[in-house]
Structure formats: structure tokens, C-alpha cells
Motif scaffolding. Structure first.
Motif, PDB file in Angstrom:
ATOM      1  N   PRO A 131     -28.995  20.513  -9.464  1.00  0.00           N
ATOM      2  CA  PRO A 131     -28.608  20.627  -8.042  1.00  0.00           C
ATOM      3  C   PRO A 131     -27.356  19.811  -7.745  1.00  0.00           C
ATOM      4  N   GLN A 132     -26.472  20.393  -6.933  1.00  0.00           N
ATOM      5  CA  GLN A 132     -25.203  19.773  -6.588  1.00  0.00           C
ATOM      6  C   GLN A 132     -25.142  19.477  -5.089  1.00  0.00           C
ATOM      7  N   GLN A 133     -24.364  18.477  -4.743  1.00  0.00           N
ATOM      8  CA  GLN A 133     -24.133  18.129  -3.346  1.00  0.00           C
ATOM      9  C   GLN A 133     -22.711  18.535  -2.963  1.00  0.00           C
ATOM     10  N   HIS A 134     -22.584  19.286  -1.877  1.00  0.00           N
ATOM     11  CA  HIS A 134     -21.286  19.741  -1.388  1.00  0.00           C
ATOM     12  C   HIS A 134     -21.037  19.110  -0.019  1.00  0.00           C
ATOM     13  N   LEU A 135     -19.933  18.401   0.081  1.00  0.00           N
ATOM     14  CA  LEU A 135     -19.607  17.760   1.342  1.00  0.00           C
ATOM     15  C   LEU A 135     -19.029  18.777   2.318  1.00  0.00           C
ATOM     16  N   SER A 166     -19.366  26.280   0.725  1.00  0.00           N
ATOM     17  CA  SER A 166     -20.453  25.733  -0.085  1.00  0.00           C
ATOM     18  C   SER A 166     -21.420  24.888   0.727  1.00  0.00           C
ATOM     19  N   TYR A 167     -20.974  24.228   1.782  1.00  0.00           N
ATOM     20  CA  TYR A 167     -21.861  23.342   2.541  1.00  0.00           C
ATOM     21  C   TYR A 167     -22.767  24.123   3.488  1.00  0.00           C
ATOM     22  N   SER A 168     -22.188  24.898   4.371  1.00  0.00           N
ATOM     23  CA  SER A 168     -22.977  25.594   5.392  1.00  0.00           C
ATOM     24  C   SER A 168     -23.485  26.954   4.934  1.00  0.00           C
ATOM     25  N   GLY A 169     -22.864  27.554   3.929  1.00  0.00           N
ATOM     26  CA  GLY A 169     -23.243  28.899   3.531  1.00  0.00           C
ATOM     27  C   GLY A 169     -22.624  29.991   4.384  1.00  0.00           C
ATOM     28  N   LYS A 170     -21.735  29.621   5.304  1.00  0.00           N
ATOM     29  CA  LYS A 170     -21.047  30.606   6.125  1.00  0.00           C
ATOM     30  C   LYS A 170     -20.174  31.473   5.226  1.00  0.00           C
ATOM     31  N   SER A 171     -20.318  32.809   5.362  1.00  0.00           N
ATOM     32  CA  SER A 171     -19.614  33.738   4.486  1.00  0.00           C
ATOM     33  C   SER A 171     -18.807  34.727   5.299  1.00  0.00           C
ATOM     34  N   VAL A 172     -17.696  35.160   4.705  1.00  0.00           N
ATOM     35  CA  VAL A 172     -16.844  36.190   5.291  1.00  0.00           C
ATOM     36  C   VAL A 172     -16.692  37.288   4.249  1.00  0.00           C
ATOM     37  N   HIS A 173     -16.932  38.532   4.672  1.00  0.00           N
ATOM     38  CA  HIS A 173     -16.879  39.677   3.764  1.00  0.00           C
ATOM     39  C   HIS A 173     -15.851  40.681   4.267  1.00  0.00           C
ATOM     40  N   ILE A 198      -9.278  25.881   6.591  1.00  0.00           N
ATOM     41  CA  ILE A 198      -9.184  26.016   5.136  1.00  0.00           C
ATOM     42  C   ILE A 198      -9.931  24.851   4.495  1.00  0.00           C
ATOM     43  N   PRO A 199     -10.705  25.081   3.409  1.00  0.00           N
ATOM     44  CA  PRO A 199     -11.357  23.974   2.698  1.00  0.00           C
ATOM     45  C   PRO A 199     -10.339  22.940   2.223  1.00  0.00           C
ATOM     46  N   THR A 200     -10.696  21.676   2.355  1.00  0.00           N
ATOM     47  CA  THR A 200      -9.745  20.600   2.077  1.00  0.00           C
ATOM     48  C   THR A 200      -9.665  20.221   0.603  1.00  0.00           C
ATOM     49  N   ARG A 201     -10.674  20.551  -0.206  1.00  0.00           N
ATOM     50  CA  ARG A 201     -10.676  20.116  -1.610  1.00  0.00           C
ATOM     51  C   ARG A 201     -10.235  21.243  -2.541  1.00  0.00           C
ATOM     52  N   HIS A 202     -11.082  22.251  -2.718  1.00  0.00           N
ATOM     53  CA  HIS A 202     -10.722  23.363  -3.590  1.00  0.00           C
ATOM     54  C   HIS A 202     -11.621  24.559  -3.304  1.00  0.00           C
ATOM     55  N   ILE A 203     -11.227  25.698  -3.892  1.00  0.00           N
ATOM     56  CA  ILE A 203     -12.014  26.924  -3.851  1.00  0.00           C
ATOM     57  C   ILE A 203     -12.282  27.331  -5.293  1.00  0.00           C
TER      58      ILE A 203
END
Length: 566
Positions: A131-135, A166-173, A198-203
């Protein structure tokens, strides 16, 4: 005597008798002089060259046997392959008869033990997930999934772009015709706009061709230059997963999300007029899914996203142009060729070069900064799309070419060439002949450039009812229909502002009282078969307060006689 012992004795005799020749030592030990020289040069004899191993006749079946033995490692103890069963399957299922039973038995006995040892070596580490933690606001994942869509009655394979935080699971299709670079970047733009940041770290990505030109050692990649420009414009980094199935676990959230969305919202196969309509529908679904609760979560996706949205990096002031710019030349058939597909252009640009923006689902053609044509993008080689309006000037000089033109066939298929147009064309050819009747139709089609399609259709219908095939009459009636439609729209807006029911007063004419001053009463019943016809009353000019001009100066002209001067 071994060869090592032979070398030792030859070397000892030479030490005891330095004058002993090579020939003497060779005769003493009955060996070749070459062997004596070799012994005197080195105490350790060289290993004999082993002949290359003979190729086994069973070698073509090694892979088939290994598959059966590997399957046995996870099979029930009493349902594993025996050697006889393996031989039977090789003969019956694969037709392999080159090797005998004994050869198969020998290989299976050796290989079964080797596979068990290899399995024990691999079990030094166990397969599983950590399991991973995503900020919040830092990471996202992107992937494509295949999806089938029925567009304008034609079933075609499309591609579902998914970007998932990755944190909230909000998705755009979004659905695109291909997985090309234009679709890849346009999907990011749509997702960033929908998320508002935009995500601040990476995609995270797998090794998609639109982004990666070459996979190097480890996680090093050679990226395409246009993709580097895109990342630089929006200010985010790319994290590339390990190639193959192992890399899929590094972005398991989006891998699962694409399949879930397809099963939930795209079954049965969507039936839409265009991909733009489908994407509008998907955008509504994305907003509605904010109320979804993910596994092992206590709050909704929308609740977590409301907190995460404030931590995303802001969008740049200008969007990145995701289209590929091309400059094809318009041919004599009033077409351009883009990626081996053909698109029509207005005939006045024949022989000139135009600027084309090749986008994910559209092909937009510019003359300088003016859009002169827009087509849905095609992906199959040799396909073409022609618009009838682009050929009207040519058809005025060649009316006979209209009946068999691909542009007319396309207009009929898309519904822009209606039954009213067909009826007008038939009546015009009957009244004026094929050539002149077709020219009359073309003049009517030119009205679509200035008037709405509904108004032109209404004008055609009115002219046919009057028994006329005059393009001028169609133009007059079309302008009346467009004017009435505009006035009716304004009247409905006024009534809505007053809170009145538009069903009570369907049309407001000039001779009717102003509804703002005199609210309408309930309509009276009309006799059966009667119809109400309202005519526009003649508008009177407003009274002018300025005095009328004097004409006294013109009385001098009446007093002039012959011979007088001015």
C-alpha cells in the motif's frame, strides 16, 4: 597412466637427464614428439576439445513440455502430468512424432527437477502489493483503454483517455479516435481544465508512443520534442513505469478505473451522432460521479477533491495548441490530403496552400486566421469527406456533375440534403430541364450560407406549395421565415421576463396590444376548420416636430421669360 602422470614423468626425465632429446623421450613413452614438447612447456595438460553437443530431436518440443511442467507446479497433486501423458499430448495435440518415448522420458525426468529448483529460487521474494500513500495535489495517473462506439450509425473502435488523481480518485474521461499525440495532449488539456489545476509532483505513465520515442536502461526515456514542450508549458514531470505487466501495478488505480468506467457507463455500445456529443455526455457523468465512495473510504470522491483542488498548481494563462500544423496544397478536386485521408475545401482556394490544424477528433483548415473548413477526423487510409457547399461555384458551370458527386451522397447521408431539396430539384428539372433546373437548385443551396437551414427549408416548402420553382421566391420566403423565427424568439423572451405563458399568446404581431400593458385573456374558441391569419400592419413614420421646408425660392422659375438671363 593418466595424461597428468605422463607429463610429470617426461618432465622428471628431462630434469634427471638434461641431454635427453625430444625424440628419445617420445620413443621411451611411445607418444608423439608434439606431446613431449607440450609436457616440457606446461605441467598441466590442455583440456581436450569437446565436440559440439549433438542437437536433440526433442529440442523443438522443449517449450511445449516446459509449459506442461510449469502448469503442474500449481496443479493439484493428483492431477499432474505423467511422462506418458506428456508424450500422448505431444503426438495428439501437436503432431510431434520425431522423438521416441525414451527421449521424452529422459528430458522430463531432468527438467522437472530443474523447474522445481528455479521455483524455490524465485520464492526468495514474494509477489504482492505494498500500500502506498499519495499526498493531495501531487500525483496523477494516465492511461488509454479501448472502447467501441456507434457514431452516426457506424460502429468504430475508439480510445478512452483517463486521467485520475491519486489522492481523491477524481477522474476525467474523454473518447478519441486514436491514441496519437494530438489525442494524448488534448486529453490532458481537457482534464486540466475540468480539474482546474495540475498535479504538483508528477503524472505516472506507461511507455506510450505519443510521449516516449525510445525506452532506455532503467527508467530513462527519450521523449518526443513536442511532448517535452507540452510538459514545460504546463509545468509537471512525467514518471514512466517499468515496461510490461510489472509496470501496470505502478499505476493500478487508472488501470482499474478505465475498465470500471467502460463497464459501468459505456455498456451497451453508445449510439451518438458525433464524438463531441459523447464527450459532453461523459463530462456530465464525471461530474455526477463526485458522489461515488471508493473502496475503504468513508467520504465521497467529491469531498476529497474539494480539499485537493486548492492544492493543485494553477493553469497557465494560455492553452497549449495540441494540433499538428500542416500546409497542404488544394488540388483541382478542391481537396487536401492529410495523413492519407482527403477533405474538401471551398473551391476558391484551388491551387493554393492552406494551414491545417490536425487535432484529436477534428481537422480545422485556416486561410490566415479565418476558418474556411472543418471536418471530423478520419483514421482509415484513403477515406474522404466532401461538403456540398464547397463545390457550388464549380457546379454552377457544370450542373450535370451534381447527380453523381460524392459531396451530394455525403449530404444525403448526413441529412443536410433533405426531402424538401429533393422535391424542389425534381420540380425544377421538370419545369426548366435538367441543366437549368439543377442551376436553380444550386442557387437555393447558396442561400444556406446566409440564412439558417430551417428558414431555407421553410422557403422551399412555401414555394412548392405555390407551384413555383423560382430561387428568388424561395429567398423571399426564407427571409420571412428567418425574420419570423427571430421575432418569435424575442417575444418568447419578453413573455418569460413578464412571467406570462407563451401558450396563451403564441405570436405577437404589430396590430396586437403590448402584453406589458394589456395582459392577454383566455383565448376564445374558433369554429371548426377556421384558421387565423395575422398580417403585419404597415408601420407609420413617427410625427416630426421640425417645420416643413419653404419652396418660395422656386417661384422665381415661373417668372422667367425668354431672353432673360439667370
Amino acid at each position: 597412466m593418466s595424461r597428468v602422470e605422463l607429463f610429470e614423468r617426461i618432465r622428471r626425465d628431462r630434469r634427471l637427464d638434461p641431454d635427453a632429446s625430444v625424440r628419445t623421450l617420445a620413443e621411451r613413452y611411445k607418444v608423439h614428439r608434439r606431446t613431449v614438447r607440450e609436457a616440457l612447456a606446461n605441467a598441466v595438460p590442455k583440456e581436450r576439445k569437446k565436440p559440439p553437443p549433438r542437437r536433440s530431436v526433442l529440442e523443438p518440443a522443449y517449450g511445449l513440455i516446459d509449459e506442461m511442467l510449469i502448469a503442474d507446479l500449481s496443479s493439484p497433486r493428483k492431477q499432474k502430468h505423467t511422462t506418458a501423458r506428456i508424450y500422448q499430448r505431444l503426438v495428439s495435440e501437436h503432431g510431434f512424432t520425431e522423438a521416441g518415448r525414451t527421449t521424452v522420458y529422459t528430458y522430463v525426468a531432468r527438467r522437472r527437477t530443474e523447474l522445481v529448483g528455479e521455483l524455490r529460487e524465485r520464492q526468495m521474494h514474494l509477489e504482492g502489493m505494498v500500500p502506498q500513500q499519495h499526498l493531495p495535489g501531487e500525483e496523477a495517473e494516465v492511461d488509454f483503454a479501448d472502447v467501441w462506439v456507434r457514431v452516426a450509425g457506424q460502429v468504430m473502435k475508439c480510445h478512452l483517455f483517463t486521467l485520475r488523481l491519486s489522492y481523491s480518485g477524481k477522474s476525467v474521461h474523454r473518447v478519441f479516435l486514436s491514441e496519437g499525440q494530438e489525442a494524448f495532449m488534448e486529453g490532458h488539456v481537457e482534464a486540466f481544465r475540468a480539474l482546474g489545476g495540475i498535479p504538483t509532483r508528477h503524472i505516472r505513465y506507461d511507455n506510450l508512443k505519443p510521449a516516449v520515442q525510445r525506452v532506455c536502461f532503467g527508467r530513462n526515456r527519450v521523449e518526443s520534442q513536442n511532448w517535452v514542450k507540452f510538459r514545460s508549458h504546463y509545468g509537471f514531470d512525467a514518471f514512466y513505469c517499468i515496461p510490461g505487466k510489472d509496470g501496470a501495478h505502478e499505476k493500478g488505480g487508472v488501470e482499474q478505473e478505465g475498465g470500471r468506467f467502460r463497464r459501468t457507463h459505456l455498456v451497451p455500445v453508445p449510439d451518438v451522432a458525433s464524438l463531441a456529443e459523447l464527450n459532453e455526455r461523459i463530462a456530465e457523468i464525471d461530474r455526477a460521479e463526485d458522489s461515488r465512495v471508493l473502496h475503504n473510504q468513508r467520504v465521497t470522491v467529491g469531498f476529497n477533491f474539494a480539499y485537493e483542488a486548492d492544492l493543485l498548481a494553477p493553469l497557465p494563462f494560455d492553452d497549449f495548441d495540441t494540433g499538428t500544423t500542416l500546409n497542404p496544397k488544394v488540388g483541382r478536386d478542391s481537396r487536401i490530403t492529410v495523413r492519407q485521408s482527403h477533405y474538401s475545401i471551398p473551391a476558391r482556394f484551388i491551387g493554393r496552400r492552406v494551414r491545417v490544424s490536425l487535432r484529436a477528433n477534428d481537422v480545422v483548415v485556416f486561410d490566415k486566421a479565418t476558418v474556411i473548413a472543418r471536418h471530423a477526423r478520419m483514421t482509415r487510409r484513403g477515406d474522404s469527406h466532401d461538403q456540398l457547399d464547397h463545390y457550388l461555384e464549380i457546379l454552377l458551370g457544370k450542373p450535370g456533375a451534381l447527380a453523381g458527386s460524392t459531396a451530394l451522397a455525403t449530404a444525403r447521408a448526413e441529412g443536410s440534403f433533405t426531402s424538401a431539396h429533393e422535391a424542389f430539384w425534381s420540380a425544377a428539372r421538370t419545369a426548366h430541364g435538367d441543366g437549368e433546373g439543377t442551376k436553380a437548385l444550386i442557387e437555393v443551396l447558396l442561400l444556406h450560407r446566409r440564412l439558417p437551414a430551417e428558414a431555407v427549408t421553410a422557403g422551399i416548402t412555401t414555394a412548392l406549395r405555390a407551384g413555383s420553382t423560382s430561387p428568388d421566391l424561395v429567398a423571399i420566403e426564407a427571409r420571412k421565415a428567418a425574420h419570423d423565427a427571430g421575432r418569435a424568439l424575442l417575444d418568447e423572451r419578453d413573455l418569460a421576463d413578464l412571467g406570462l405563458d407563451t401558450a396563451v399568446i403564441p405570436v405577437i404581431t404589430d396590430d396586437m396590444p403590448d402584453p406589458r400593458l394589456h395582459p392577454p385573456t383566455a383565448p376564445t374558441s374558433q369554429p371548426a376548420g377556421a384558421s387565423v391569419i395575422s398580417l403585419h400592419s404597415k408601420r407609420e413614420l413617427p410625427a416630426s416636430s421640425s417645420p416643413l421646408p419653404s419652396v418660395a425660392i422656386y417661384d422665381q422659375l415661373l417668372r422667367r421669360t425668354k431672353g432673360t438671363t439667370a
